[in-house]
Design a protein around this motif. Structure first.
Motif, mmCIF file in Angstrom:
data_model
loop_
_atom_site.group_PDB
_atom_site.id
_atom_site.type_symbol
_atom_site.label_atom_id
_atom_site.label_comp_id
_atom_site.label_asym_id
_atom_site.label_seq_id
_atom_site.Cartn_x
_atom_site.Cartn_y
_atom_site.Cartn_z
ATOM 1 N N ARG A 19 0.886 -1.247 -0.039
ATOM 2 C CA ARG A 19 0.020 0.107 0.097
ATOM 3 C C ARG A 19 0.959 1.185 0.096
ATOM 4 O O ARG A 19 0.620 2.325 -0.666
ATOM 5 C CB ARG A 19 -0.920 -0.179 1.271
ATOM 6 N N ASP A 20 2.082 1.069 0.510
ATOM 7 C CA ASP A 20 2.873 2.294 0.592
ATOM 8 C C ASP A 20 3.606 2.536 -0.634
ATOM 9 O O ASP A 20 4.122 3.668 -0.818
ATOM 10 C CB ASP A 20 4.059 2.103 1.702
ATOM 11 N N THR A 21 3.737 1.623 -1.429
ATOM 12 C CA THR A 21 4.598 1.726 -2.700
ATOM 13 C C THR A 21 3.470 2.097 -3.652
ATOM 14 O O THR A 21 3.940 2.445 -4.948
ATOM 15 C CB THR A 21 5.327 0.234 -3.179
ATOM 16 N N ARG A 22 2.386 2.256 -3.745
ATOM 17 C CA ARG A 22 1.399 2.910 -4.697
ATOM 18 C C ARG A 22 1.831 4.413 -5.059
ATOM 19 O O ARG A 22 2.177 5.025 -4.324
ATOM 20 C CB ARG A 22 -0.102 2.904 -4.366
ATOM 21 N N HIS A 23 1.604 4.561 -6.429
ATOM 22 C CA HIS A 23 1.948 5.969 -6.832
ATOM 23 C C HIS A 23 0.713 6.726 -6.664
ATOM 24 O O HIS A 23 -0.298 6.475 -7.381
ATOM 25 C CB HIS A 23 2.614 5.903 -8.389
ATOM 26 N N THR A 24 0.728 7.989 -6.219
ATOM 27 C CA THR A 24 -0.308 8.756 -6.070
ATOM 28 C C THR A 24 0.161 9.955 -6.910
ATOM 29 O O THR A 24 1.102 10.523 -6.392
ATOM 30 C CB THR A 24 -0.662 9.151 -4.614
ATOM 31 N N PRO A 25 -0.645 10.623 -7.726
ATOM 32 C CA PRO A 25 -0.353 11.683 -8.312
ATOM 33 C C PRO A 25 -0.309 12.849 -7.484
ATOM 34 O O PRO A 25 -1.158 13.292 -6.546
ATOM 35 C CB PRO A 25 -1.678 11.796 -9.425
ATOM 36 N N MET A 26 0.765 13.850 -7.735
ATOM 37 C CA MET A 26 0.662 14.797 -6.883
ATOM 38 C C MET A 26 -0.325 15.993 -6.976
ATOM 39 O O MET A 26 -0.803 16.746 -6.106
ATOM 40 C CB MET A 26 2.194 15.608 -7.369
ATOM 41 N N PHE A 27 -0.561 16.040 -8.235
ATOM 42 C CA PHE A 27 -1.641 17.207 -8.416
ATOM 43 C C PHE A 27 -3.071 16.411 -9.105
ATOM 44 O O PHE A 27 -3.048 16.151 -10.217
ATOM 45 C CB PHE A 27 -1.127 18.318 -9.304
ATOM 46 N N THR A 28 -4.041 16.228 -8.110
ATOM 47 C CA THR A 28 -5.201 15.465 -8.568
ATOM 48 C C THR A 28 -6.122 16.579 -8.920
ATOM 49 O O THR A 28 -5.771 17.913 -8.470
ATOM 50 C CB THR A 28 -5.780 14.957 -7.460
ATOM 51 N N MET A 29 -7.406 16.537 -9.565
ATOM 52 C CA MET A 29 -8.167 17.368 -9.836
ATOM 53 C C MET A 29 -8.696 18.297 -8.818
ATOM 54 O O MET A 29 -8.931 19.282 -8.845
ATOM 55 C CB MET A 29 -9.334 16.855 -10.635
ATOM 56 N N LYS A 30 -8.843 17.535 -7.636
ATOM 57 C CA LYS A 30 -9.631 18.138 -6.365
ATOM 58 C C LYS A 30 -8.334 19.257 -5.811
ATOM 59 O O LYS A 30 -8.653 20.427 -5.708
ATOM 60 C CB LYS A 30 -9.599 17.356 -5.492
ATOM 61 N N ARG A 31 -7.260 18.722 -5.879
ATOM 62 C CA ARG A 31 -5.901 19.777 -5.373
ATOM 63 C C ARG A 31 -5.839 20.809 -6.153
ATOM 64 O O ARG A 31 -5.581 22.059 -5.819
ATOM 65 C CB ARG A 31 -4.578 18.941 -5.218
ATOM 66 N N GLN A 32 -5.883 20.610 -7.604
ATOM 67 C CA GLN A 32 -5.850 21.901 -8.578
ATOM 68 C C GLN A 32 -6.887 22.755 -8.488
ATOM 69 O O GLN A 32 -6.643 23.985 -8.382
ATOM 70 C CB GLN A 32 -5.697 21.122 -9.975
ATOM 71 N N ALA A 33 -7.993 22.338 -8.212
ATOM 72 C CA ALA A 33 -9.373 23.109 -7.981
ATOM 73 C C ALA A 33 -9.082 24.017 -6.658
ATOM 74 O O ALA A 33 -9.352 25.235 -6.651
ATOM 75 C CB ALA A 33 -10.570 22.552 -7.914
ATOM 76 N N ASN A 34 -8.540 23.362 -5.747
ATOM 77 C CA ASN A 34 -8.518 24.005 -4.403
ATOM 78 C C ASN A 34 -7.258 25.025 -4.524
ATOM 79 O O ASN A 34 -7.403 26.370 -3.985
ATOM 80 C CB ASN A 34 -8.101 23.070 -3.254
ATOM 81 N N MET A 35 -6.132 24.719 -5.281
ATOM 82 C CA MET A 35 -5.139 25.737 -5.487
ATOM 83 C C MET A 35 -5.578 26.996 -6.484
ATOM 84 O O MET A 35 -5.125 28.046 -6.097
ATOM 85 C CB MET A 35 -4.120 25.040 -6.286
ATOM 86 N N VAL A 37 -8.602 28.182 -6.619
ATOM 87 C CA VAL A 37 -9.617 29.184 -5.746
ATOM 88 C C VAL A 37 -8.689 29.870 -4.786
ATOM 89 O O VAL A 37 -9.112 31.044 -4.520
ATOM 90 C CB VAL A 37 -10.615 28.172 -4.754
ATOM 91 N N ILE A 38 -7.641 29.296 -4.233
ATOM 92 C CA ILE A 38 -6.927 29.959 -3.428
ATOM 93 C C ILE A 38 -6.080 31.256 -4.086
ATOM 94 O O ILE A 38 -5.856 32.359 -3.436
ATOM 95 C CB ILE A 38 -5.638 29.267 -2.626
ATOM 96 N N LEU A 39 -5.434 31.008 -5.110
ATOM 97 C CA LEU A 39 -4.949 31.853 -6.061
ATOM 98 C C LEU A 39 -5.864 33.058 -6.341
ATOM 99 O O LEU A 39 -5.381 34.258 -6.165
ATOM 100 C CB LEU A 39 -4.367 31.144 -7.118
ATOM 101 N N LEU A 40 -7.132 32.681 -6.816
ATOM 102 C CA LEU A 40 -8.130 33.944 -7.039
ATOM 103 C C LEU A 40 -8.559 34.644 -5.680
ATOM 104 O O LEU A 40 -8.608 35.855 -6.006
ATOM 105 C CB LEU A 40 -9.427 32.935 -7.575
ATOM 106 N N MET A 41 -8.711 34.040 -4.572
ATOM 107 C CA MET A 41 -8.800 35.124 -3.561
ATOM 108 C C MET A 41 -7.849 35.651 -2.899
ATOM 109 O O MET A 41 -7.794 36.991 -2.866
ATOM 110 C CB MET A 41 -9.160 33.915 -2.319
#
Length: 167
Positions: A19-35, A37-41
């Motif tokens: 489970r620890d060796t799975r690759h998780t993408p660094m920028f998922t869609m949710k994370r990109q949307a949050n970033m 919104v923060i940038l626009l604010m």
């Protein structure tokens, strides 16, 4: 998934290690949307503070009127809340009448004593026959009435136990 082999003794350890060796993408869609919104604010806050603000006399009067209306509304609300919080007088509970079972007068037996006074006694069999099924006190006397064994209670004994005597 990584193809690296991890040695373990149990299946649970193997699953945990993989489970620890799975690759998780660094920028998922949710994370990109949050970033985004923060940038626009941040940009909107910078733009709002950079613009000069001019308070005109007409806008200043309007602000005073709005502030006055808010203050009056808050005062009215607090008065209304104070009126609601006053405890309403509760009606005083009426005392419950004490229920004292009435001993049937049919069962009263008047016995003349040697001193000339009459003593009233109540026979247990008669009381039960008349439907008097309350717990009787422990002050009975064993007697024979018309050849049958019975227990009798004096009037004072029944009064002391909380019963009302029939008339």
């Amino acid at each position: 998934m990584s193809t690296a082999s991890t040695a373990s003794e149990t299946l649970a350890e193997t699953i945990h290690a993989l489970r620890d060796t799975r690759h998780t993408p660094m920028f998922t869609m949710k994370r990109q949307a949050n970033m985004l919104v923060i940038l626009l604010m941040a940009i909107s806050l910078l733009a709002a503070t950079a613009m000069p603000s001019h308070a005109e006399k007409r806008n200043n009067d309007l602000a005073k009127i709005i502030a006055g209306a808010l203050v009056i509304g808050l005062i009215a609300k607090s008065i209304d809340n104070n009126n609601r919080r006053k405890p309403q007088p509760q009606p005083q509970p009426q005392p419950e009448p004490v229920y004292q079972p009435r001993v049937p007068s049919v069962c009263a037996i008047s016995i003349d004593s040697n001193s000339g006074d009459a003593v009233t006694m109540y026979a247990q069999k008669c009381l039960r026959r008349e439907g008097f099924d309350y717990r009787l006190p422990n002050c009975a006397r064993d007697v024979r009435i018309f050849g049958e064994d019975d227990r009798v209670y004096s009037a004072q004994c029944l009064r002391d136990a909380g019963f009302r005597l029939g008339r």
